[in-house]
Enzyme design. Structure first.
Site, PDB file in Angstrom:
ATOM      1  N   ARG A   1      45.891 -19.969  49.389  1.00  0.00           N
ATOM      2  CA  ARG A   1      47.150 -19.929  50.139  1.00  0.00           C
ATOM      3  C   ARG A   1      48.349 -19.957  49.201  1.00  0.00           C
ATOM      4  O   ARG A   1      49.323 -19.223  49.385  1.00  0.00           O
ATOM      5  CB  ARG A   1      47.203 -21.086  51.130  1.00  0.00           C
ATOM      6  CG  ARG A   1      46.144 -20.995  52.218  1.00  0.00           C
ATOM      7  CD  ARG A   1      46.222 -22.150  53.200  1.00  0.00           C
ATOM      8  NE  ARG A   1      45.084 -22.157  54.100  1.00  0.00           N
ATOM      9  CZ  ARG A   1      44.990 -21.431  55.211  1.00  0.00           C
ATOM     10  NH1 ARG A   1      45.998 -20.634  55.551  1.00  0.00           N
ATOM     11  NH2 ARG A   1      43.918 -21.487  55.965  1.00  0.00           N
TER      12      ARG A   1
ATOM     13  N   SER B   1      41.425 -23.555  57.690  1.00  0.00           N
ATOM     14  CA  SER B   1      40.416 -22.647  57.150  1.00  0.00           C
ATOM     15  C   SER B   1      39.076 -22.873  57.837  1.00  0.00           C
ATOM     16  O   SER B   1      38.849 -23.887  58.484  1.00  0.00           O
ATOM     17  CB  SER B   1      40.270 -22.855  55.640  1.00  0.00           C
ATOM     18  OG  SER B   1      41.488 -22.610  54.972  1.00  0.00           O
TER      19      SER B   1
ATOM     20  N   LEU C   1      37.358 -27.894  53.076  1.00  0.00           N
ATOM     21  CA  LEU C   1      38.107 -26.727  53.528  1.00  0.00           C
ATOM     22  C   LEU C   1      39.269 -27.292  54.327  1.00  0.00           C
ATOM     23  O   LEU C   1      39.073 -28.208  55.126  1.00  0.00           O
ATOM     24  CB  LEU C   1      37.247 -25.841  54.431  1.00  0.00           C
ATOM     25  CG  LEU C   1      36.248 -24.901  53.770  1.00  0.00           C
ATOM     26  CD1 LEU C   1      35.280 -24.371  54.810  1.00  0.00           C
ATOM     27  CD2 LEU C   1      36.964 -23.744  53.085  1.00  0.00           C
ATOM     28  N   ASP C   2      40.468 -26.772  54.132  1.00  0.00           N
ATOM     29  CA  ASP C   2      41.587 -27.352  54.862  1.00  0.00           C
ATOM     30  C   ASP C   2      41.459 -27.066  56.364  1.00  0.00           C
ATOM     31  O   ASP C   2      40.638 -26.254  56.800  1.00  0.00           O
ATOM     32  CB  ASP C   2      42.937 -26.921  54.286  1.00  0.00           C
ATOM     33  CG  ASP C   2      43.207 -25.437  54.395  1.00  0.00           C
ATOM     34  OD1 ASP C   2      42.772 -24.819  55.385  1.00  0.00           O
ATOM     35  OD2 ASP C   2      43.876 -24.893  53.502  1.00  0.00           O
ATOM     36  N   LYS C   3      42.260 -27.754  57.139  1.00  0.00           N
ATOM     37  CA  LYS C   3      42.126 -27.727  58.598  1.00  0.00           C
ATOM     38  C   LYS C   3      42.252 -26.316  59.160  1.00  0.00           C
ATOM     39  O   LYS C   3      41.570 -25.953  60.126  1.00  0.00           O
ATOM     40  CB  LYS C   3      43.178 -28.651  59.224  1.00  0.00           C
ATOM     41  CG  LYS C   3      43.008 -28.868  60.716  1.00  0.00           C
ATOM     42  CD  LYS C   3      43.973 -29.929  61.218  1.00  0.00           C
ATOM     43  CE  LYS C   3      43.744 -30.217  62.703  1.00  0.00           C
ATOM     44  NZ  LYS C   3      44.642 -31.298  63.194  1.00  0.00           N
TER      45      LYS C   3
END
Length: 266
Positions: free
Chosen positions: A190, A110, A106-108
């Site tokens: 996104r 999220s 999961l990106d930072k």
């Protein structure tokens, strides 16, 4: 050992629970792995008789039992196993007593559900491109969700030189919707929202396949035996073809993640 079949170094490290295959490939690229004192090429095969070191430290076969964790990742934590580079990394945050690594990412910015494990085989099955494994997200955006937005998100959008798969999208509130993906392109949700002129203000993953998020932010728990059995049942027959690999390469242009996998996830 006599008669032992050599194994590719990335698969060998994955099966030991040291890291994922993709993470091993990154370590090789960085020159951080040695085999019998020499830096190997990608795809080099090894046996248990070889001396394998990472950053100079000997890799030994551990006897740890398999670990399967459900974790609610907070915003600001990075899904990487490279604790030397990223201080806000998932491994140091959890501080689990044995070596584990995240399944995908999961990106930072999220939050939400992510698995961590020391079982390299289950990682590879979950992350293969065409297994159609559901991942459900709750998303908030910067302006009202419209019927047109829901339809266009559902039907597929052109991002990263491909068209996203059709997916389930449901409006939950004025600026809030649910989306269920069966793929994991780089920052997919996104990018899809940006294509339609929206900005994501909050993104939370709440389900992966049969596992629902049910722990507080920053907390984790073990899989139940029933959850693990059902997950393995759903993963039966997982396979990857040459076309899958080509599709992934196209979708991942310029993106090299940390932790398991070369692409992944929202």
């Amino acid at each position: 050992m006599p008669g032992e079949t050599p194994t590719r170094i990335n698969k060998y490290l994955s099966e030991l629970g040291f890291c994922s295959r993709r993470e091993a490939d990154k370590l090789i690229d960085a020159g951080r792995i040695t085999i019998n004192g020499a830096v190997p090429e990608m795809g080099t095969k090894v046996t248990t008789a070889d001396e394998i070191r990472v950053d100079g430290k000997l890799v030994v076969q551990e006897k740890d039992k398999p670990v399967y964790l459900i974790f609610n990742k907070p915003v600001g934590i990075v899904c990487t196993t490279d604790t030397r580079v990223e201080k806000d990394n998932i491994i140091d945050f959890i501080n689990y007593p044995t070596r584990i690594f995240p399944v995908g990412r999961l990106d930072k910015a999220s939050e939400g559900l992510i698995f961590l494990t020391n079982d390299g085989d289950i990682v590879n099955k979950i992350l293969r491109a065409r297994n159609n494994h559901d991942k459900e997200y709750i998303v908030e955006v910067d302006k009202p969700v419209t019927a047109s937005f829901v339809t266009r998100m559902s039907d597929g959008l052109p991002i990263l030189d491909t068209i996203t798969r059709k997916c389930e999208v449901e409006q939950l509130g004025k600026n809030r919707f649910k989306i269920v993906l069966t793929q994991g392109l780089n920052r997919q949700i996104r990018r899809m929202c940006e294509y339609l002129g929206y900005e994501v203000t909050r993104l939370k993953r709440v389900r992966i396949m049969n596992i629902h998020l049910d722990v507080a932010v920053g907390k984790y728990r073990q899989f139940t035996p029933a959850e693990l059995a059902e997950l393995n049942r759903l993963l039966e027959g997982s396979s990857k073809t040459y076309l899958d690999q080509q599709g992934e390469a196209s979708a991942q242009k310029g993106f090299i993640p940390s932790g398991p996998r070369r692409r992944r996830k929202e």
